[in-house]
Scaffold this active site. Structure first.
Site, PDB file in Angstrom:
ATOM      1  N   HIS A 146      36.886  91.813  49.961  1.00 42.91           N
ATOM      2  CA  HIS A 146      38.065  92.074  50.774  1.00 42.91           C
ATOM      3  C   HIS A 146      38.141  93.549  51.168  1.00 42.91           C
ATOM      4  CE1 HIS A 146      40.705  88.345  49.724  1.00 42.91           C
ATOM      5  NE2 HIS A 146      39.469  88.031  50.019  1.00 42.91           N
ATOM      6  N   ASP A 151      43.328  92.165  52.772  1.00 40.36           N
ATOM      7  CA  ASP A 151      44.273  92.056  51.658  1.00 40.36           C
ATOM      8  C   ASP A 151      45.713  92.143  52.145  1.00 40.36           C
ATOM      9  OD1 ASP A 151      42.217  91.740  49.903  1.00 40.36           O
ATOM     10  OD2 ASP A 151      42.293  93.761  49.083  1.00 40.36           O
TER      11      ASP A 151
END
Length: 941
Positions: A146, A151
C-alpha cells in the site's frame, strides 16, 4: 451528518516523529458519502530512506530525489486541512508528524482504529489490511504494497463502514457512549454525537424511539444437572472404544477420509486402562498421533457413565481453544450421549458485571477506560461467557483498565455478584455441570494451593503439554515485586483526597456522628504518617539496594541482569546497609498491613449501625490491600533477612529498575503430594517427554521427567508419530561452520539463511535462542531480502507472535520468519508456507538464570543430568515446527556444529524421529535442499 472530514495518511522513514521524516502524504476530503477532493505527493526527506521502509512501501531515495520538501507543501496542506475533522488509522502517529510540521494543530482528530475496536469486535486484529478483509471493503492496491493514497482511500471506506455499523446501534447505546465521552472529553465522542443526532431525527419521525438500555448481560439459562458420582465406578469397555476408532467404526462413518492410526488407538487404550485401574500414566505421543482424541474419548465415556468430572489441563490458550472449539465438538459426533464440556479460566479472564455497572454510574476516568467502556457496553449483550478472550485488549492502557473491571478485583465475590449474573459465577456453575472441564496449568495449581476451592470436585486429571508442568508450578509459586507495587498500595493511604482511605473518611463523615468520624480520622492520620514515612524508607531502601547491586552487575548492559541473593552475597560487608534499610521499612509495612485490617473491621462494625454506601465493597478492598501488603512484606523478609533453604532468591536489574523475586527450588515433592497423592487417575502427556540418560548409557526414556515431577509410581507409554519423516524430512547438519561464538559463525548463519530464503522465495523460519542474535541477523539480512522481494518478519519489539504468524501463513507470502523461544513450540504452519526450518543453536538455558543455576547445584553432573535433558526437550519441540500434517515436507538445517563434533550432539540426534540425515558443508545446502524439495531423492545426497 454534514461535517467535512479529511483522511490523512503518511509514509515515513520510521516511527519517531522527532527524528524521522515524511516521504509521502495523502489527503482525501469527504462529506457524508461523497469524496470532495484527493491529494497525494511524494516528499523529499532530510535523510535517506532505510531499506526496510523501501521494502514496505516501494519508495526509495531515487523516487523522492525530485519531490518537493514538506515545507513547500505546507500552504497547500493547510488549505486542504482547514478547520475540518481529521481522520486516520492510528491517527496519533500521523498527527505527531503533522504537528512537527506545524500542521493540523487545532483540528479535531478521530481514530478509526479505536472506533473499529469498538464496532468490529470480531476482527481480532485491527490493522487496516485485516479490517478491509473482515468488512469486505474495496482494495485499491489489490493486495499489493500500500501507498499513502491507497491507505487513505481505504480509511475513507472504513470510516463509512463504521458509520453504518454505529447507526445499527440502539438509541440507548449511542446516548450512553456520548454522555460518558462528553464527561471525559474523549475525542471519538464527536463520531457518536453525529450519529446520535441522526438517530434523534429518526426518533422524532417515528422510526425509532429513545429508551434506556435494558439489562446488558443476558446469557441463556444453564439447564444441565450436576454429575453425581456412582459409588462403584463402571469399567470402560476398552475393546469397544478401540472398535470406534477402527476402519468401520464411529469415526470412519462420521468423518470422510478418516484413517485409523495404530498409535492413536494404542494411546487411547492405555488411557482407558488407567481410568479403569485408577492409575497414573506418562504418555509421549509423537506429532500427528491425535493425542487429544486419544484421551478425550475414554475421558468422555468415563465421566458420563460414572457421574464423574474429568479435568483437562493445558499450558497454552491455543490448545484450550482447540479442545473446546474443535476437538470436543467433533468428538460429540461419534458419541452415543450428550457430553457437557466447559472451559474454566482464572478470575481475571471474566468481566465483573457489577463493577461495570458501577463504572456506568461513575463514568470512565481515562481515554483507555472510555474505549474499553464502549467496547464492553456493546459486547455484553452479545456474549455468553463474558470471557476476555472475546475482546482482545489492544493496549497496556486497556489492560490496566480491565484490571478494575475483572473478576480478580477483590470486591467481585460470588455472594455479591449473583444478582448481576456475573460471568465468573456462571463459569463456575457451567464447570460444575460439565463432564469435561478444560483449565490451564496455572488455574489447576491455584486450585491445589486453595485446597480445591476454585474448581469443582474431581479426582480424574489429564495434563496435556505436561513437559511444561515443572515451569508452570514454579511460576505459580513464585513471587515478584518492585518499588512501584508497594508505592501503589501506600498511595491508597497517603493521597488525602483520592485514595481508598480518603474515600473511607468521606463516607464515614457523611453517615456517622462527629465523635465516630473523628475517631476514624485520628486513626487514619496515624496511618497516613506511617505511610508517608514508609514511602521515604521505601525510597531509601531501593537506593541502598541499587548501590549495593552496582558492584554485582555490568552497569553498561542494555539487558536485564539477575543477581542471586545467596549466603555469600549477604555476608558481604555492604549488605549490612541493605539489611538495616529493610528493617526500617519492614516495621512500617507491618503496622500498615495491620492498619488496613483494623479499618476494614471498623467499616464492618459501622455498617451494622449506619447507612454506609457500598460499605461491603470498601471493606473487601481494604482487606485486599492489607493482605497484599502483608504478602509482599513476608516475602521480602524472606528474600532479604530470613531466607528459606527451599527457595531461590534474586534481584533483577534493568538500568535503574529493580525487582525482587523468589521461587521454589524443588517442585517434585509438591506435585507428588498435591497431584499424584490426591487424584485417582492422572494422565500426563506431551509430544516431548523422553530424553536420553547419558549417565547410565541408556536411550530415550522417561527417567528425567519422573525425577523432576516425582512421578515414581506412574506407568509409561511412548507412541511414535505416524508421519513418514524418512521420506519427507531432510535433516541437514552443517559440518564446516564454526561453533557458536567463534569468529565467522554469525556471518555464515546470515549467508545460509539468505541463500535458502532467496532460493525458496521465502517459506523459511529461523529459530534463535536469544533476541540479541535475532536482532543482529535481522539487520544484516533485511536489505538483501527486500531487494529479492522477500519480507522479513522478526520477533522484535512491536510485533506480536500472532500477527507475525498470520502474515507468514498468508497465501503467496514471500517471507522469512525469525523467532525466539516462544516460537519453538505451539506454532502450527502446515503446507507449503514453511519448507525450510533453521535451528541456529542448541536451546540451552542461560547459565546465569537464577532458577536454572540454583537447580543445577543439586546435581552431581549438572550439564549431563539437567542442562542437556532440558535442551533436548526444547530442541525436539523446535524440530516439530516443520511437519504438522502427513503431507508436509521440508528441510531442517542445524547451524550448531556441536551436533556433529560433541559427544552430546548424538543425544540430540537420537531424540528426533528417523529422518534422512546428511552431514555436509554449508556450500552444498542450496543444491541438496532443491533436490530434496524437487523430490529428486533417488540420487545420493
Amino acid at each position: 451528518m454534514s461535517l467535512t472530514y479529511v483522511v490523512i495518511d503518511l509514509e515515513t522513514t520510521g516511527l519517531d516523529a522527532y527524528r524521522d521524516a515524511i516521504i509521502e502524504i495523502a489527503a482525501v476530503t469527504f462529506q457524508d458519502n461523497e469524496v470532495l477532493d484527493e491529494f497525494t505527493s511524494l516528499v523529499r526527506p532530510r535523510q535517506s530512506i532505510p531499506e526496510y521502509i523501501t521494502g514496505l512501501t516501494g519508495i526509495d531515495d531515487e523516487m523522492v530525489a525530485g519531490a518537493p520538501a514538506i515545507s513547500s507543501l505546507r500552504g497547500q496542506l493547510k488549505r486542504i486541512i482547514a478547520d475540518h475533522v481529521l481522520v486516520g488509522h492510528n491517527i496519533e502517529f500521523d498527527l505527531a508528524f503533522l504537528h512537527e510540521e506545524s500542521l493540523g494543530l487545532g483540528n479535531h482528530g478521530l481514530d478509526t482504529l479505536k472506533l473499529a475496536a469498538i464496532l468490529v469486535p470480531e476482527a481480532g486484529r485491527y490493522n487496516l489490511e485485516s479490517l478491509v478483509q473482515v468488512l469486505g471493503l474495496p482494495d485499491p492496491a489489490k493486495g499489493q504494497v500500500h501507498r499513502a493514497l491507497d491507505d487513505a482511500i481505504q480509511t475513507v471506506e472504513l470510516f463509512l463502514a463504521l458509520q453504518e455499523r454505529a447507526l445499527a446501534l440502539s438509541w440507548g447505546q449511542l446516548e450512553e457512549i456520548v454522555l460518558a465521552g462528553q464527561r471525559l472529553g474523549w475525542p471519538e465522542t464527536l463520531f457518536f454525537e453525529e450519529l446520535l443526532k441522526h438517530k434523534t431525527k429518526q426518533a422524532f419521525s417515528g422510526q425509532e424511539q429513545p429508551g434506556r438500555l435494558a439489562r446488558l448481560y443476558n446469557p441463556p439459562q444453564l439447564t444441565g444437572r450436576l454429575p453425581v458420582p456412582v459409588e462403584e465406578p463402571a469399567m470402560l469397555d476398552v475393546p469397544t472404544l478401540a472398535q470406534m476408532m477402527g476402519p468401520v467404526g464411529n469415526f470412519s462413518r462420521a468423518f470422510d477420509g478418516f484413517e485409523q492410526r495404530p498409535q492413536q488407538v494404542e494411546m487411547m487404550m492405555a488411557v482407558a486402562d488407567a481410568f479403569n485401574a485408577g492409575e497414573h500414566l506418562l504418555v509421549e505421543a509423537g506429532t500427528g498421533t491425535g493425542k487429544s482424541v486419544s484421551y478425550l474419548l475414554p475421558a468422555a465415556f468415563w465421566a458420563n457413565q460414572n457421574g464423574r468430572r474429568v479435568v483437562i489441563s493445558t499450558n497454552t490458550i491455543n490448545l484450550q481453544d482447540q479442545l473446546i472449539n474443535k476437538d470436543i465438538p467433533e468428538l460429540q459426533k461419534v458419541l452415543p450421549f450428550t457430553m457437557r464440556a466447559a472451559v474454566r479460566k482464572g478470575r481475571r479472564n471474566y468481566v465483573c458485571t457489577r463493577l461495570f455497572q458501577q463504572m456506568r454510574h461513575s463514568g470512565p476516568g481515562s481515554d483507555d477506560e472510555m474505549t474499553l467502556f464502549a467496547r464492553i457496553l456493546l459486547w455484553l449483550p452479545q456474549t455468553e461467557s463474558g470471557d476476555l478472550a472475546e475482546l482482545n485488549l489492544r493496549t497496556p492502557g486497556e489492560r490496566q483498565a480491565w484490571n478494575k473491571l475483572s473478576g480478580e478485583n477483590a470486591v467481585c465475590l460470588m455472594e455479591h455478584c449473583v444478582a448481576e449474573n456475573c460471568p465468573l459465577n456462571r463459569a463456575r456453575m457451567k464447570a460444575e455441570q460439565a463432564h469435561l472441564v478444560i483449565v490451564n496449568h496455572s488455574l489447576l495449581l491455584s486450585d491445589v494451593a486453595n485446597n480445591g476451592h476454585i474448581l469443582p470436585d474431581f479426582v480424574d486429571l489429564i495434563i496435556d503439554e505436561a513437559h511444561h508442568l515443572e515451569s508452570a508450578v514454579t511460576d505459580g509459586l513464585s513471587f515478584r515485586t518492585d518499588k512501584r507495587s508497594l508505592e501503589g498500595i501506600l498511595e491508597e493511604i497517603t493521597k488525602p483526597r483520592a485514595g481508598m482511605v480518603a474515600d473511607l473518611q468521606n463516607r464515614v463523615r457523611g453517615a456517622t456522628p462527629r465523635e465516630i468520624s473523628d475517631t476514624i480520622d485520628h486513626f487514619v492520620e496515624v496511618m497516613r504518617r506511617d505511610a508517608v514515612a514508609a514511602v521515604q524508607e521505601l525510597d531509601d531502601f531501593f537506593t541502598t539496594l541499587e548501590y549495593f547491586l552496582q558492584g554485582q552487575i555490568n552497569s553498561h548492559s542494555q539487558y536485564a541482569q539477575q543477581v542471586r541473593l545467596v549466603h555469600s552475597l549477604r555476608s558481604q560487608p555492604d549488605y549490612d546497609h541493605v539489611a538495616i534499610s529493610w528493617d526500617n521499612l519492614n516495621k512500617y509495612l507491618q503496622a500498615l498491613s495491620q492498619g488496613f485490617e483494623k479499618l476494614g473491621q471498623s467499616i464492618a462494625d459501622l455498617a451494622a449501625a449506619y447507612d454506609l454506601a457500598d460499605s461491603e465493597d470498601l471493606r473487601l478492598a481494604l482487606a485486599s490491600n492489607g493482605r497484599s501488603l502483608e504478602e509482599i512484606r513476608v516475602n521480602l523478609d524472606g528474600i532479604l533477612a530470613e531466607p528459606h533453604e527451599g527457595m531461590i532468591y534474586w534481584a533483577e536489574v534493568l538500568k535503574n529498575y529493580i525487582s525482587l523475586h523468589a521461587a521454589p527450588l524443588h517442585i517434585g515433592p509438591l506435585v507428588e503430594e498435591h497431584i499424584f497423592g490426591t487424584k485417582e487417575t492422572v494422565i500426563l502427556t506431551s509430544a516431548t517427554m523422553r530424553t536420553a540418560d547419558v549417565m547410565n548409557n541408556e536411550g530415550a526414556n522417561f527417567e528425567y521427567m519422573r525425577q523432576r515431577l516425582h512421578a515414581f509410581e506412574a506407568n509409561e507409554l511412548a507412541v511414535g508419530s505416524p508421519f513418514d519423516y524418512k521420506n519427507r524430512t531432510l535433516l541437514y547438519l552443517v559440518t564446516d561452520i564454526p561453533e557458536p561464538n567463534q569468529p565467522g559463525y554469525q556471518r555464515i548463519v546470515e549467508e545460509a539463511i539468505l541463500e535458502m530464503a532467496t532460493t525458496l522465495g521465502g517459506r523459511t523460519m529461523v529459530l534463535f535462542t536469544s533476541y540479541g542474535q535475532l536482532s543482529q541477523t535481522a539487520k544484516a539480512i533485511e536489505g538483501a531480502l527486500a531487494r529479492a522481494g522477500i519480507s522479513l518478519l522478526a520477533q522484535l519489539q512491536g510485533a506480536s507472535r500472532h500477527q507475525l504468524l498470520e502474515q507468514f501463513k498468508q497465501p503467496g507470502s514471500r517471507s522469512v520468519l525469525l523467532g525466539t523461544r516462544s516460537f519453538w513450540e505451539g506454532v502450527d504452519i502446515p503446507g507449503e508456507a514453511l519448507q525450510a526450518l533453521f535451528l541456529v543453536k542448541f536451546p540451552f538455558d542461560v547459565p546465569s538464570d537464577p532458577i536454572f543455576a540454583a537447580r543445577s547445584e543439586t546435581f552431581d553432573n549438572a550439564f549431563f543430568q539437567y542442562s542437556i535433558p532440558e535442551a533436548v526437550l526444547r530442541f525436539r519441540q523446535g524440530f516439530g515446527r516443520l511437519n504438522r500434517r502427513q503431507t508436509d515436507e521440508g528441510v531442517v538445517v542445524v547451524l550448531d556444529k556441536r551436533m556433529v563434533t560433541k559427544r552430546y550432539g548424538q543425544l540430540f540426534l537420537e531424540a528426533l524421529p528417523e529422518c534422512t540425515v546428511v552431514r555436509q558443508r554449508i556450500g552444498r545446502l542450496r543444491e541438496l535442499a532443491l533436490r530434496w524439495l524437487g523430490e529428486d531423492r533417488n540420487r545420493n545426497l
